[in-house]
Design an enzyme around this catalytic site. Sequence first.
Site, PDB file in Angstrom:
ATOM      1  CG  HIS A 118      -0.430   0.009   2.521  1.00 42.51           C
ATOM      2  ND1 HIS A 118       0.170  -1.086   3.091  1.00 42.51           N
ATOM      3  CD2 HIS A 118      -0.372   0.989   3.449  1.00 42.51           C
ATOM      4  CE1 HIS A 118       0.558  -0.792   4.315  1.00 42.51           C
ATOM      5  NE2 HIS A 118       0.261   0.469   4.564  1.00 42.51           N
TER       6      HIS A 118
ATOM      7  CG  HIS B 245       3.209  -3.114   9.988  1.00 47.45           C
ATOM      8  ND1 HIS B 245       4.207  -2.268  10.435  1.00 47.45           N
ATOM      9  CD2 HIS B 245       2.375  -2.351   9.262  1.00 47.45           C
ATOM     10  CE1 HIS B 245       3.971  -1.041  10.006  1.00 47.45           C
ATOM     11  NE2 HIS B 245       2.869  -1.059   9.282  1.00 47.45           N
TER      12      HIS B 245
ATOM     13  CG  ASP C 274       4.776   2.517   7.173  1.00 48.34           C
ATOM     14  OD1 ASP C 274       4.074   2.863   6.201  1.00 48.34           O
ATOM     15  OD2 ASP C 274       4.292   2.091   8.240  1.00 48.34           O
ATOM     16  CG  HIS C 275       4.293  -0.556   4.209  1.00 40.14           C
ATOM     17  ND1 HIS C 275       4.710  -1.620   4.978  1.00 40.14           N
ATOM     18  CD2 HIS C 275       3.456   0.169   4.998  1.00 40.14           C
ATOM     19  CE1 HIS C 275       4.125  -1.552   6.174  1.00 40.14           C
ATOM     20  NE2 HIS C 275       3.365  -0.471   6.214  1.00 40.14           N
TER      21      HIS C 275
ATOM     22  CG  HIS D 283       0.326   4.436   4.240  1.00 39.25           C
ATOM     23  ND1 HIS D 283      -0.543   3.762   5.057  1.00 39.25           N
ATOM     24  CD2 HIS D 283      -0.354   5.516   3.761  1.00 39.25           C
ATOM     25  CE1 HIS D 283      -1.714   4.404   5.083  1.00 39.25           C
ATOM     26  NE2 HIS D 283      -1.621   5.459   4.293  1.00 39.25           N
TER      27      HIS D 283
ATOM     28  CG  HIS E 188      -4.135   0.793   6.037  1.00 42.13           C
ATOM     29  ND1 HIS E 188      -4.104   1.072   7.386  1.00 42.13           N
ATOM     30  CD2 HIS E 188      -2.904   1.079   5.571  1.00 42.13           C
ATOM     31  CE1 HIS E 188      -2.891   1.504   7.713  1.00 42.13           C
ATOM     32  NE2 HIS E 188      -2.145   1.514   6.629  1.00 42.13           N
TER      33      HIS E 188
ATOM     34  CE1 TYR F 174      -5.043   6.225   8.227  1.00 42.19           C
ATOM     35  CE2 TYR F 174      -6.548   4.525   7.447  1.00 42.19           C
ATOM     36  CZ  TYR F 174      -5.331   5.170   7.370  1.00 42.19           C
ATOM     37  OH  TYR F 174      -4.415   4.769   6.451  1.00 42.19           O
TER      38      TYR F 174
END
Length: 275
Positions: free
Chosen positions: A89, A228, A93-94, A91, A165, A194
């Site tokens: 996705h 994660h 951190d990915h 974001h 998400h 959110y």
Amino acid sequence: MRYVLALIFFFAGQADPVSRSWNEPVTPFRIVENVYYVGASDITSYLIATPKGHILIDGGFAETAPMIRRNIEQLGFRVSDVRILLSSHAHYDHAGGLAELKSATGARFYASAGDAPQLARGGLDDPQFGNRFPFPPIAADRLLHDGSRITLGGTTLIARITPGHTKGCTTWSMTTKHGLNVVFLGSPSVPSEYRLAGNPRYPNAIDDYRRQFAILRSLKCDVFLASHGNFYELAEKMKHRGEKKNPFIDPAGYRAFIERAAERMEKVVAEQQKR
Ligand SMILES: [Zn+2]
């Protein structure tokens, strides 16, 4: 100006202790058959090795990309043999390391139609986070939809769009040569900031999350993996790898995790709809 501020935030990003704790180096290892772990302590990245080149799922933070490259080499593979890059996705951190990994590997990058615009914007204008978490932008070479199949060297990955998400959050699934169903779960989590109910930037967020859970429940899962490590107790399972019973084969853990996540999401919805 917005972009300048975003860049400043981006370079300061890794200074926060949570990001750092997610991004500790990990010795890469084989999870099952041709699936390898090449990510960090919590932010994951997976290499699917085939005789025709490799597929890499997720690039971590921008700061994780050099670690992922080292991990691939440490396993004895060549970074230049990665042919296809995928994303769970859009974001930071990915997807933060994807741009560097694309230029290091020369791979093609495939993204869901729902997430591709946000990936190309480097995370700016996120319907939930706004401009808080920018990352190096990356353009998709091909757009994917629910059910899209990617085949390389005898391995097929199926994209399931599991939105909520992010709008195009993707859960990958594959069946190994020996018949194990591997699920690379995108993310069913609902971060505390959110806004699911009445969010004009994401009016159908609640429906999307519910659709996500319906899809997750329908998947066959033997080997439970995710974006994660803490979703599937990576740290604990790593201690038991190499044992007779492969700790990553955990269908019950998968079921329990998605039911807990669905319950948490419905709780958030109920609270936000009361206001
Ligand atoms: Zn996320």
